[in-house]
Structures are given as structure tokens and as C-alpha cells.
Design an enzyme around this catalytic site. Structure first.
Site, PDB file in Angstrom:
ATOM      1  N   ARG A 271       0.892  -1.258   0.001  1.00 43.26           N
ATOM      2  CA  ARG A 271       0.008   0.083   0.001  1.00 43.26           C
ATOM      3  C   ARG A 271       0.940   1.130   0.039  1.00 43.26           C
ATOM      4  O   ARG A 271       1.870   1.295   0.992  1.00 43.26           O
ATOM      5  CB  ARG A 271      -0.954  -0.029   1.079  1.00 43.26           C
ATOM      6  CG  ARG A 271      -1.694  -1.384   1.171  1.00 43.26           C
ATOM      7  CD  ARG A 271      -2.730  -1.386   2.431  1.00 43.26           C
ATOM      8  NE  ARG A 271      -3.610  -2.458   2.247  1.00 43.26           N
ATOM      9  CZ  ARG A 271      -4.625  -2.855   3.014  1.00 43.26           C
ATOM     10  NH1 ARG A 271      -4.964  -2.140   4.122  1.00 43.26           N
ATOM     11  NH2 ARG A 271      -5.086  -4.047   3.075  1.00 43.26           N
ATOM     12  N   ARG A 286       1.894   1.201  10.170  1.00 48.07           N
ATOM     13  CA  ARG A 286       1.484   1.485   8.691  1.00 48.07           C
ATOM     14  C   ARG A 286       2.752   1.392   7.980  1.00 48.07           C
ATOM     15  O   ARG A 286       3.545   2.485   7.903  1.00 48.07           O
ATOM     16  CB  ARG A 286       0.823   2.815   8.773  1.00 48.07           C
ATOM     17  CG  ARG A 286       0.079   3.302   7.456  1.00 48.07           C
ATOM     18  CD  ARG A 286      -0.613   4.504   7.531  1.00 48.07           C
ATOM     19  NE  ARG A 286      -1.525   4.609   8.713  1.00 48.07           N
ATOM     20  CZ  ARG A 286      -2.784   4.201   8.683  1.00 48.07           C
ATOM     21  NH1 ARG A 286      -3.274   3.545   7.714  1.00 48.07           N
ATOM     22  NH2 ARG A 286      -3.362   4.494   9.906  1.00 48.07           N
ATOM     23  N   GLU A 358      -7.271  -0.377  14.779  1.00 47.12           N
ATOM     24  CA  GLU A 358      -7.854  -1.501  14.038  1.00 47.12           C
ATOM     25  C   GLU A 358      -6.868  -2.523  13.751  1.00 47.12           C
ATOM     26  O   GLU A 358      -5.659  -2.339  13.101  1.00 47.12           O
ATOM     27  CB  GLU A 358      -8.059  -0.869  12.479  1.00 47.12           C
ATOM     28  CG  GLU A 358      -8.795  -1.899  11.419  1.00 47.12           C
ATOM     29  CD  GLU A 358      -8.824  -1.315  10.049  1.00 47.12           C
ATOM     30  OE1 GLU A 358      -9.114  -0.072   9.882  1.00 47.12           O
ATOM     31  OE2 GLU A 358      -8.902  -2.200   9.179  1.00 47.12           O
ATOM     32  N   SER A 361     -10.585  -6.589  10.151  1.00 51.72           N
ATOM     33  CA  SER A 361     -11.991  -5.883   9.475  1.00 51.72           C
ATOM     34  C   SER A 361     -12.665  -7.087   8.607  1.00 51.72           C
ATOM     35  O   SER A 361     -11.714  -7.755   7.756  1.00 51.72           O
ATOM     36  CB  SER A 361     -11.327  -4.745   8.430  1.00 51.72           C
ATOM     37  OG  SER A 361     -12.412  -4.183   7.791  1.00 51.72           O
ATOM     38  N   ARG A 403       0.584  -5.825  12.578  1.00 51.21           N
ATOM     39  CA  ARG A 403      -0.338  -5.131  13.749  1.00 51.21           C
ATOM     40  C   ARG A 403      -0.428  -6.108  14.579  1.00 51.21           C
ATOM     41  O   ARG A 403      -0.768  -5.869  16.111  1.00 51.21           O
ATOM     42  CB  ARG A 403      -1.621  -4.493  13.185  1.00 51.21           C
ATOM     43  CG  ARG A 403      -1.280  -3.567  12.154  1.00 51.21           C
ATOM     44  CD  ARG A 403      -2.405  -2.667  11.944  1.00 51.21           C
ATOM     45  NE  ARG A 403      -2.151  -1.652  11.061  1.00 51.21           N
ATOM     46  CZ  ARG A 403      -3.279  -0.668  10.443  1.00 51.21           C
ATOM     47  NH1 ARG A 403      -4.408  -0.905  10.805  1.00 51.21           N
ATOM     48  NH2 ARG A 403      -2.735   0.413   9.924  1.00 51.21           N
TER      49      ARG A 403
END
Length: 437
Positions: A271, A286, A358, A361, A403
Site C-alpha cells: 500500500r 503502517r 484497527e 476488518s 499489527r
RNA sequence: GGAGGGGUGGCAGAGUGGACGAUUGCGCCAGUCUUGAAAACUGGAGGCCGGUCACCCCGGUCCAGGGGUUCGAAUCCCCUCCCCUCCGCCA
């Protein structure tokens, strides 16, 4: 992609549903309706001409044969001349129709999925599980946050090497080293084994894909700023294996009896994460490249909500067994991705940040992706044969490795800097305790 | 990367400009026969769009995908994708 027939039947309902998302989709929506109507005007006209041509073809063939026998080709020539005109008109109509259809496809691709009626106007916490504290630091009764070290301190530069990662590839790239590599592999193996037992076939998919796959899954035209492109090869790096898993059955007609089809993809994810880095996003939180185990399901439309609940429960089971406190959030309607009708996030409590962040998901994309990808469902054994119809697809994170490692380090930390890891990972090669940095 | 050869229905495999949505075989479904099954025989069966979001029926469309030539394309031409063989390279 939305069902045109449904939009025609009740445009106001669809318009209202889209409006809940808060985007400015109204223009595209009206354009879709207008272009659809135009298409339905042109199509019958063209088909009439085509029918005329088809009828004439046989006549011309006969006339040509007769001409060969008699030597008189005037009848055949006249027929051909007539059809030349019809052909020209058909061609003109065809061109106009093609233009309308191209516009329609483009506008239609811009419309996001209709949100589920229960998707809330604002993020809403559905439940909270586990205590937001760290057992290993239990010395202070008030559990004061000051003592909690963050994952970078705990891991040390010899295990999460951001500096050398940046030197090699730029900011937000890391070398994961030593013990943490075995921790990752154990997490992955543990999750894939668990998922296999629950009926999810393990898959390692390609991570370089064509543009079609990104359109089909709704990432384009929506999140282009997030996607790495390789223009020299017309390929893109996927941000999630969801893209590849959803595309596995693109263009296929599946049998009801074969459903549900459930997969567990393991792959790196890429990403771009354009924009400034925040302090709370430091370290592994991130990064541009991370590994992930992703669940993906193909189910009949009527089973979608049940499957969504199922994926969520697996995510919760994983967090619970890993000993990570979390809360479940019903994501706001205006924060859903283009393809999701409803989304639940599991947010882990991060002691170093004193907040929930988060971790996983899960989304119910209903028939949105299936329609775009051309994946349909039929029942050959049904009494009355019905047409193939789009089915529902759902995805959910099993393990977002980076994470998850953050959460495990921060929750397993003890006063002396050593880190206790969950017992369930030991059989898969993870150390029981990590030494202090 | 270079040079060739290919892509036709679930599969195999015909068809190289005129009634071809497509011969045929296998497989599949149904029926006849049979105590039942097999065999044999008979029949059926694709997707998409539209007429009417049902059934039937009708029209259109689909021979990897897209474009072109032609009154007419599975068939001729161009582009793209995919597969195979040989060479080169390589975890």
C-alpha cells in the site's frame, strides 16, 4: 456494480441508499439512468435492422446461385444494393450504441455498493472484550500507562529494523529479523491451520494483478492513490489478497451445491499510504509492505449476513486466543469502501497509545464484486431452471501480521522487558518468551 | 527475450466467405425397456440482451477478447490475452 434492473425498478430507493454514504454519487447515478434509457431505445432499432439483414442473407445466397445457373445476376445485384443501405444504417446505430454503452459502463463502475440498511450513521462500538491492561506489568494497581513501552522499544532495532529498511527502500519499510520472523511464521501457520479446520482452503495467490481484478473488486476507480502500479508491465501490486481471491472465480458460473467456497489467502500486501506519517503510526503499524492471512467466502446471497457474522466470530476467536483485548466496531455508512455494504472492524487495545486501533476488518460486499467480476450462481438440480444470478462475496482479516505482532509485544511485555507470547503459537514454532531488547 | 504452432459448446474434435449457435463422439439429464441396474433406443440440454425482471414463445447476440473488410465472417485482415514446442535466461 449495481443491478441495473433493480435501479430501474426503484430508482428513488437506490438514490436514497447511496445518499446515506455522503459521497457525491448523484451525478453518476442520474447518468446511469439516462444512459440506460437511451440504450434501451437504440437496441430494439438495431435489432430490427439486424433481423432484416439476417432474412436477406438467405435470399442473396439463393439469388447468387440462381444467377450462376442462368447467367443473369441483376436480381442478386439489386438485393445486395438494398442491403448495402441497411448495413450502413445498422453500422451507424451500432456506433452510437457502443458509445452509450461505454459511457454507461464507466458511470456504473463509479457507483459504490448500496449500504446495508443497518449500517450506522456513525462508527458504533458493538462490544468490548478483555481488559485494557497488561498482565505482565501488574506491579502498579492503577495500571498506569506510563510504564507501557511501545513495540519498537520492545522489539529493538535488531528485530524491527526501520532504519535499514528506510535506507534500502524509503520510509515505512522494515526489516523483520530474528525471533520475530519465527513469530510471524507461527502466527501464519496457526491461523491457516485453524482456518483449514473451519473449511477455508489455504491459498497463496499472485500479488501482481491486471487492472481488471482491481476494477472487479471495487478498488478501482476508488483507491488508485493507494495502489502501486508497474506501468512497464501493466500490472499492479495488490493491497490485499482479497483482490486475487475474489478473482479466482471471475467469469465462472458456480453450482449452488458447491457453495460455500471458502479460502484463506496468505500473501504480502502493498500500500502506498501516501501522505504524512503520524507519530501513532510509527514502526510496523503502517508500512508499505506487510503480510496478511485473509479469509474469503463465496455464498448464496441469502446466506451473506450469516457468513459475515461467521467471519467476525473467527476474527474474535483469533484475538481472544491470542489474548488481545479488543472492541468490535460497526463501521459508519460513510466510511465503507466502495464495495462494502457493511463492515465490522476489530480494534485492539494498544497500551502504548492508550487507545483501540484497527487490527482486523470484515466486509459483506453482497453481490457487488460478483457482478463486476462475472461470478454467478446456478442450481442445475433445481425443479425449474432459473437463470444464473450473482452471488455474495465476503472478506475478513484473519491475521494482519505486522499489527498483530505489535499487539502481542505490547500485551506480553513484562517489567524486565521480556515478552510472553501466547501458548497457542508454541506448537507452531514461536518462542514462549522473547528476550528483552 | 527470440522463433514457430495453436485457442470452436462440460470435454474431445469437425468446419477455411452464404440457412453454422455450429457435424460427430464422450460425458450429463429425462423417458422407453428392466425386479433394479447396465446396455440399447428416444428425447433434452448453454450464456447474455430485449419484447413483459415470471413461464412459454419470439427477436437479437456470443466460435479466447476487441476492432476492421464484406450485402453476408467461426472462416479473411489488424491488435490484445492465453496455451503449447524449440532456443536463451533463471530463484
Amino acid at each position: 456494480m449495481l443491478d441495473l434492473k433493480a435501479l430501474r425498478r426503484d430508482p428513488d430507493a437506490a438514490r436514497a441508499a447511496l445518499a446515506r454514504r455522503g459521497g457525491t454519487d448523484a451525478e453518476a447515478f442520474d447518468a446511469v439512468l439516462a444512459l440506460d434509457e437511451r440504450r434501451r431505445e437504440l437496441l430494439p432499432q438495431l435489432e430490427t435492422l439486424r433481423a432484416e439483414q439476417n432474412a436477406a442473407n438467405g435470399e442473396i445466397a439463393k439469388a447468387k446461385k440462381a444467377a450462376k445457373a442462368s447467367g443473369d445476376s441483376s436480381a442478386a445485384d439489386a438485393a445486395v444494393a438494398t442491403m448495402r443501405d441497411v448495413s450502413a444504417r445498422a453500422k451507424a446505430l451500432q456506433e452510437e450504441l457502443a458509445e452509450v454503452e461505454a459511457g454507461l459502463a464507466e458511470q456504473q463502475a463509479r457507483l459504490p455498493n448500496l449500504p446495508h440498511p443497518d449500517a450506522p450513521p456513525k462508527d458504533s462500538v458493538l462490544k468490548t472484550v478483555g481488559e485494557p491492561r497488561i498482565d505482565g506489568l501488574g506491579a502498579r494497581p492503577d495500571g498506569a500507562p506510563a510504564e507501557a513501552r511501545d513495540h519498537l522499544e520492545l522489539a529493538g532495532a535488531h528485530r524491527v529494523d526501520m532504519e535499514r529498511g528506510a535506507r534500502l527502500s524509503g520510509s515505512r519499510f522494515a526489516y523483520l529479523r530474528g525471533d520475530l520472523v519465527f513469530l510471524e511464521l507461527a502466527l501464519v501457520q496457526w491461523a491457516l491451520s485453524k482456518l483449514r479446520d473451519k473449511g477455508h482452503e489455504a491459498v497463496i495467490p499472485p500479488v501482481l494483478v491486471r487492472e481488471d481484478a482491481l476494477y472487479g473488486t471495487g478498488f478501482l476507480p476508488d483507491t488508485e492513490q493507494q495502489i502501486y502500479a508497474l506501468p512497464g508491465d501493466d500490472l499492479y501490486l495488490v493491497g490485499t489478497s482479497e483482490v486475487a481471491l475474489a478473482s479466482m472465480h471471475a467469469g465462472e458460473i458456480l453450482e449452488v451445491a458447491d457453495l460455500p467456497l471458502r479460502y484463506a489467502g496468505f500473501s504480502p500486501c502493498f500500500r502506498r499510504e501516501a501522505g504524512a506519517a503520524g507519530a501513532s503510526d510509527r514502526g510496523l503499524f503502517r508500512v508499505h509492505q506487510f503480510d496478511k492471512v485473509e479469509m474469503f467466502s463465496f455464498v448464496p446471497p441469502e446466506d451473506a449476513e450469516e457468513e459475515h457474522a461467521r467471519l467476525l466470530s473467527i476474527e474474535e476467536e483469533i484475538l481472544t486466543e491470542l489474548g488481545i483485548p479488543y472492541q468490535v466496531v460497526d463501521i459508519a455508512v460513510d466510511d465503507l469502501g466502495a464495495s462494502a455494504a457493511r463492515k465490522f472492524d476489530c480494534e485492539a487495545w494498544l497500551p502504548s497509545q492508550q487507545q483501540y486501533r484497527e487490527l482486523t476488518s470484515t466486509s459483506n460486499t453482497t453481490d457487488f464484486q460478483a457482478r463486476r467480476l462475472g461470478t454467478r450462481l446456478k442450481d442445475s438440480r433445481a425443479e425449474s431452471a432459473r437463470k444464473p444470478e450473482p452471488l455474495a462475496t465476503l472478506n475478513g482479516t484473519a491475521i494482519a501480521v505486522g499489527r498483530t505482532i505489535i499487539a502481542l509485544l505490547e500485551h506480553g511485555q513484562r517489567a524486565d522487558g521480556t515478552i510472553v507470547l501466547p501458548e497457542c503459537l508454541a506448537p507452531f514454532g514461536a518462542p514462549r518468551v522473547l528476550p528483552a531488547a
